[in-house]
Design an enzyme around this catalytic site. Structure first.
Site, mmCIF file in Angstrom:
data_model
loop_
_atom_site.group_PDB
_atom_site.id
_atom_site.type_symbol
_atom_site.label_atom_id
_atom_site.label_comp_id
_atom_site.label_asym_id
_atom_site.label_seq_id
_atom_site.Cartn_x
_atom_site.Cartn_y
_atom_site.Cartn_z
ATOM 1 N N ALA A 193 -6.928 -0.716 -8.479
ATOM 2 C CA ALA A 193 -6.820 -1.322 -8.638
ATOM 3 C C ALA A 193 -6.804 -2.056 -7.815
ATOM 4 C CB ALA A 193 -7.135 -2.378 -10.077
ATOM 5 N N GLY A 206 -6.120 2.421 -11.125
ATOM 6 C CA GLY A 206 -7.899 2.647 -11.493
ATOM 7 C C GLY A 206 -7.849 3.743 -10.541
ATOM 8 N N GLU A 245 -7.857 6.790 -13.510
ATOM 9 C CA GLU A 245 -8.909 6.196 -13.707
ATOM 10 C C GLU A 245 -10.281 6.215 -13.625
ATOM 11 O OE1 GLU A 245 -7.471 2.079 -14.242
ATOM 12 O OE2 GLU A 245 -7.151 2.585 -16.275
ATOM 13 N N GLU A 266 1.098 1.291 -13.507
ATOM 14 C CA GLU A 266 1.076 -0.198 -14.201
ATOM 15 C C GLU A 266 2.440 -0.943 -14.475
ATOM 16 O OE1 GLU A 266 -1.566 2.263 -14.714
ATOM 17 O OE2 GLU A 266 -3.038 1.589 -13.745
HETATM 18 N N1 COA Z 1 -4.237 -3.148 -4.213
HETATM 19 C C1 COA Z 1 -4.269 -3.034 -2.516
HETATM 20 N N2 COA Z 1 -3.402 -2.630 -2.058
HETATM 21 C C2 COA Z 1 -3.196 -1.513 -1.703
HETATM 22 C C3 COA Z 1 -2.930 -1.249 -2.850
HETATM 23 C C4 COA Z 1 -3.389 -1.107 -3.758
HETATM 24 N N3 COA Z 1 -3.312 -0.720 -5.610
HETATM 25 N N4 COA Z 1 -2.487 0.552 -2.574
HETATM 26 C C5 COA Z 1 -1.769 0.057 -0.849
HETATM 27 N N5 COA Z 1 -2.617 -1.144 -0.484
HETATM 28 C C6 COA Z 1 -2.509 -1.757 0.550
HETATM 29 C C7 COA Z 1 -1.095 -2.092 0.780
HETATM 30 O O1 COA Z 1 -0.719 -3.012 0.305
HETATM 31 C C8 COA Z 1 -0.534 -1.485 2.242
HETATM 32 O O2 COA Z 1 -1.481 -2.613 2.545
HETATM 33 P P1 COA Z 1 -1.003 -3.879 4.626
HETATM 34 O O3 COA Z 1 -0.890 -2.287 5.578
HETATM 35 O O4 COA Z 1 -2.129 -4.868 4.707
HETATM 36 O O5 COA Z 1 -0.397 -4.239 4.191
HETATM 37 C C9 COA Z 1 -1.753 -0.671 2.498
HETATM 38 O O6 COA Z 1 -2.705 -0.323 1.769
HETATM 39 C C10 COA Z 1 -1.105 0.703 2.679
HETATM 40 O O7 COA Z 1 -0.343 1.163 1.293
HETATM 41 P P2 COA Z 1 1.846 0.572 1.896
HETATM 42 O O8 COA Z 1 2.118 0.683 0.463
HETATM 43 O O9 COA Z 1 1.908 0.541 3.535
HETATM 44 O O10 COA Z 1 1.753 2.502 2.238
HETATM 45 P P3 COA Z 1 2.982 3.095 1.576
HETATM 46 O O11 COA Z 1 2.678 5.007 2.354
HETATM 47 O O12 COA Z 1 4.335 2.910 1.664
HETATM 48 O O13 COA Z 1 2.939 3.970 -0.415
HETATM 49 C C11 COA Z 1 1.749 4.029 -2.484
HETATM 50 C C12 COA Z 1 1.712 4.451 -0.481
HETATM 51 C C13 COA Z 1 0.342 3.896 -2.682
HETATM 52 C C14 COA Z 1 2.865 5.118 -2.781
HETATM 53 C C15 COA Z 1 1.473 2.318 -2.231
HETATM 54 O O14 COA Z 1 1.151 1.748 -1.409
HETATM 55 C C16 COA Z 1 2.013 1.736 -3.990
HETATM 56 O O15 COA Z 1 2.297 2.243 -4.951
HETATM 57 N N6 COA Z 1 0.512 0.951 -3.706
HETATM 58 C C17 COA Z 1 -0.010 0.900 -5.650
HETATM 59 C C18 COA Z 1 0.133 1.882 -6.333
HETATM 60 C C19 COA Z 1 0.040 1.044 -7.819
HETATM 61 O O16 COA Z 1 0.255 -0.027 -8.473
HETATM 62 N N7 COA Z 1 -1.994 1.255 -8.396
HETATM 63 C C20 COA Z 1 -2.075 0.909 -9.520
HETATM 64 C C21 COA Z 1 -2.673 -0.722 -9.415
HETATM 65 S S1 COA Z 1 -2.810 -1.400 -10.723
#
Ligand code: COA
Length: 284
Positions: free
Chosen positions: A91, A136, A139, A159
């Site tokens: 999400a 999400g 999910e 989460e």
């Molecule tokens: N919601 C909003 N934005 C998200 C996102 C999310 N769930 N997951 C990734 N993004 C965005 C990042 O903020 C970033 O945006 P920006 O370039 O404007 O800063 C972009 O997507 C790329 O992500 P980034 O974190 O830079 O890539 P990465 O390769 O370093 O890491 C992940 C990849 C997936 C490990 C990391 O993005 C992450 O942990 N995301 C969240 C996962 C999460 O907690 N999901 C559950 C949500 S309830």
């Protein structure tokens, strides 16, 4: 309501004709769609945000589910993510900051209801997981009827890192799909598993190369699309009832099995077998 009809311009000797648009694709802002051989491929298209599910994506997912239900040209669907890095990274966390507990619950309810629509669709919907399927995203994949992963796919419910729990059905479907011990380990640690572990856990049915992901899904859906659609829909309903605590799955199965005997498709299937020919369930 999305407008799916168009008007042919009136010329001097021509009457006004309005006809439903069957082939014209509906345009979305955050989704790409492609209909081929009865299979609608739905691609969540926010690659710069790793296809995170913001409000707009969720609204459009509901609109495309209406399209899947209403368009008789669509026999089944694939859900995937844009690019090679992510299916859906969760999400959209940026929308969470200002939410009250009541609003948080409303967001989860909308997510749960959307994913129930996928799970209960009588037309098969399968997930092609092409990278991160987190929160999400995991999910969403779990609400599909089954999942195929590319070998770079990664699954997780992280989460707890945000002080949250899965809210779009993840605590329930992960337990159903991989068992309580493994599910709670993933949910409590927030650890991410790779595609082969997901295969071993039964979270996905196949792991293939990213190049073969849509091909594998299309091959399976072509097989399913050639079967009796009403029987496929009834099988989904009965299998879902196995996991419902509001329904007796055996009763649902009895009812659905009996109803098959009233369908043209059952007559065609049985006749074809007895006449030693292939059944034809769809007139295209
Ligand atoms: N919601 C909003 N934005 C998200 C996102 C999310 N769930 N997951 C990734 N993004 C965005 C990042 O903020 C970033 O945006 P920006 O370039 O404007 O800063 C972009 O997507 C790329 O992500 P980034 O974190 O830079 O890539 P990465 O390769 O370093 O890491 C992940 C990849 C997936 C490990 C990391 O993005 C992450 O942990 N995301 C969240 C996962 C999460 O907690 N999901 C559950 C949500 S309830």
């Amino acid at each position: 309501m999305l407008d799916t009809s168009y008007k042919i311009p009136v010329t001097r000797n021509m009457k006004l004709v309005t006809k439903p648009l069957q082939q014209m694709p509906i345009m979305y802002k955050t989704l790409l769609t492609n209909l081929q051989d009865g299979i609608l491929t739905i691609t969540i298209n926010r690659p710069d945000k790793l296809n995170a599910l913001n409000k707009e994506v969720m609204t459009e997912l509901n609109a495309v589910l209406d399209e899947v239900a209403d368009n008789t040209d669509i026999q089944s669907a694939i859900i995937t993510g844009s690019g090679i890095k992510a299916f859906v990274a969760g999400a959209d966390i940026s929308e969470f900051k200002a939410l009250s507990p009541t609003e948080g619950k409303e967001v989860a309810k909308y997510g749960q209801d959307t994913f129930f629509r996928i799970e209960n669709s009588p037309k098969p919907i399968i997930a092609c997981v092409n990278g991160f399927a987190l929160g999400g995203g995991c999910e969403l994949a779990m609400s599909c009827h089954f999942r195929i992963a590319s070998d770079n796919a990664k699954f997780g419910q992280p989460e707890v890192n945000l002080g949250l729990i899965p809210g779009y059905g993840g605590t329930q479907r992960l337990v159903q799909l991989i068992g309580k011990g493994r599910a709670l380990e993933m949910i409590m640690t927030g650890n991410i598993i790779d595609a082969n572990t997901a295969l071993q856990f039964g979270l996905v049915n196949y792991v293939v190369s990213i190049e073969d992901l849509l091909t594998k899904a299309t091959e399976l859906l072509k097989t399913i699309n050639a079967k009796a659609p009403s029987a496929v829909g009834a099988a989904i309903k009965a299998a879902n009832a196995a996991l419902s605590n509001q329904q007796n799955g055996y009763e649902v199965e009895l009812e659905a099995f009996g109803n098959c005997f009233g369908t043209e498709e059952m007559k065609e299937g049985v006749d074809a077998f007895l006449e030693k020919r292939k059944p034809v369930f769809r007139k295209n």
